[in-house]
Design a protein around this motif. Structure first.
Motif: not given
Ligand SMILES: Cc1ncc(COP(=O)(O)O)c(C=O)c1O
Length: 424
Positions: A99, A101, A104, A125, A168, A172, A203, A205-206, A225, A227-228, A237-238, A367
């Motif tokens: 995931s 997390m 992270v 986050y 980040e 977020n 991070d 991710t965004f 993430s 997942t996004k 999920i990853g 997201l």
């Molecule tokens: C910026 C950010 N980092 C990490 C995560 C965690 O990701 P995951 O839900 O895949 O564990 C999220 C989840 O919303 C996130 O928005």
């Protein structure tokens, strides 16, 4: 076998790259095979011993025939995804986790020990905030918070025990940006050789690797993430950690022993569907995000709109500098954050109305999806802040733009705005 991809654009390489790796020879497949074998035949004690000896040491993509031992250690389908993400980020390695997390916690857990300190941005986050505030003190790791949009504040927070700067960008949910070069330089200056190294950890991710590649700006470790936006379809999920080869043994060893590894089945979906379509999806979503952000700006009930693609975005110059796609185009991403004027409409009532009546805007966390998602971070994804600190005054609304027509997204938002307006 590996065929040269030099000179081809990244957009092309993420479609074909996985079929051209030395990691695994499957040159007669057009789509990479999905492996599902928890363990691997070792043939001889000598080969098994070689696998265990080599495990954890960095191997370049050119090195053929890795000895696979056991899924949790390393395995081919996940490895192909890792090669692709590393190539997109311009990193020596990528390791995929169960995931975001898990990624992270590995990015920090692999490099921190009791007595160390991490300096983190005030707003992150919600679960990352919870990791740093609820769990790290139990492990003897000190956490200091600083405003990373102010490099002087970060410099002041760095002390002799600081080992990591964590943030980040875009943040977020507020979409504030952090100056990547600035933080990388602070980490570099604070480091005293290998024994007292301060790492910059983002991070991203965004942004996705399509919109921003922090390693090009000197950042040490990049977390996603999956997942996004990278998974992109909302089915897996990853997470991923990308970085330089000297940190590979720590992150790989951490993943092996803490065990939060991505399943090959999830990796295959992300590899085959998510990765090759990133430019297509994000470009379309950016186009739509700009239309929706401009429309929101024009609404009297809306007090503030934040989208890095808007001309009046407060950190526009920084956005233009560091948010660039594979071909150098401006890439402000697919996330919008906005706030209603509380005298004219309640944000929670608006989101509730959307949840009940909208056809193409869905109240859901997460997201980077094919579907447009809306949520209230202060009550949901960032509830770990419990309305305190940086989330105290934010009754804001987060919008993750999907693949629908901008006309229809605006239609749904407009209907709900009208319905909750206090002045009719
Ligand atoms: C910026 C950010 N980092 C990490 C995560 C965690 O990701 P995951 O839900 O895949 O564990 C999220 C989840 O919303 C996130 O928005």
């Amino acid at each position: 076998m590996a065929r040269k991809d030099e000179g081809y654009k990244k957009t092309t390489r993420i479609v074909h790259g996985a079929a051209r790796t030395a990691r695994w020879d499957y040159s007669h497949h057009v789509v990479p095979p999905l492996t599902a074998s928890t363990t691997f035949r070792l043939e001889s004690v000598a080969r098994g011993a070689r696998g265990f000896t080599e495990f954890g040491s960095f191997r370049s993509e050119e090195t053929a025939e890795p000895v696979y031992i056991y899924d949790r250690l390393d395995e081919p389908t996940r490895g192909l995804l890792e090669s692709q993400v590393a190539a997109m980020e311009g990193a020596d390695f990528c390791l995929a986790f169960a995931s975001g997390m898990a990624a992270v916690s590995a990015s920090l857990g692999a490099v921190l020990t009791a007595g160390d300190e991490v300096v983190a941005h005030t707003l992150i986050y919600g679960c990352t905030h919870s990791l740093l505030t609820n769990w790290y003190p139990r492990l003897g790791i000190k956490v200091k918070r600083a405003d990373f949009t102010d490099l002087k504040a970060v410099a002041k927070a760095i002390g002799p025990r600081t080992r990591a700067l964590y943030f980040e960008s875009p943040v977020n949910p507020t979409l504030d940006l952090v100056d990547l070069r600035g933080v990388a330089e602070l980490a570099r200056r604070a480091s005293k050789g290998r024994r007292r190294r301060v790492l910059s950890v983002i991070d991203s991710t965004f942004a996705t690797p399509f919109c921003q590649r922090p390693i090009e700006h000197g950042i040490d470790l990049v977390v996603h993430s999956l997942t996004k936006n990278i998974g992109g379809f909302g089915t897996e999920i990853g997470g991923a950690v990308c970085g330089p080869k000297d940190l590979f043994p720590d992150v790989m060893g951490y993943r092996k022993d803490f065990g939060g590894v991505l399943s090959p089945k999830a990796a295959w979906n992300i590899l085959v569907y998510g990765v090759p379509t990133i430019p297509l999806r994000i470009k379309r979503q950016q186009y739509t995000a700009l239309q929706v952000a401009r429309w929101l700006e024009s609404q009297p009930l809306v007090e503030e709109v934040r989208y890095p693609g808007l001309d009046n975005f407060p950190q526009r110059a920084l956005a233009l500098k560091q948010m660039r796609d594979f071909d150098g185009g401006f890439a402000p991403g697919n996330m919008i954050y906005f706030r209603l004027d509380p005298r004219r409409a309640s944000g929670a009532r608006f989101v509730d109305h959307v949840a009940k009546h909208a056809y193409c805007v869905t109240l859901a966390v997460s997201l980077g999806h094919t579907k447009t998602l809306i949520e209230m971070p202060s009550a949901m994804t960032h509830s770990a802040y419990a309305g305190s600190g940086p989330m105290r005054e934010h009754g804001g609304i987060r919008l993750s733009i999907g693949l629908e027509s901008p006309v229809d997204i605006i239609r749904d938002l407009s209907a709900s705005l009208k319905a909750v307006s206090r002045r009719k």
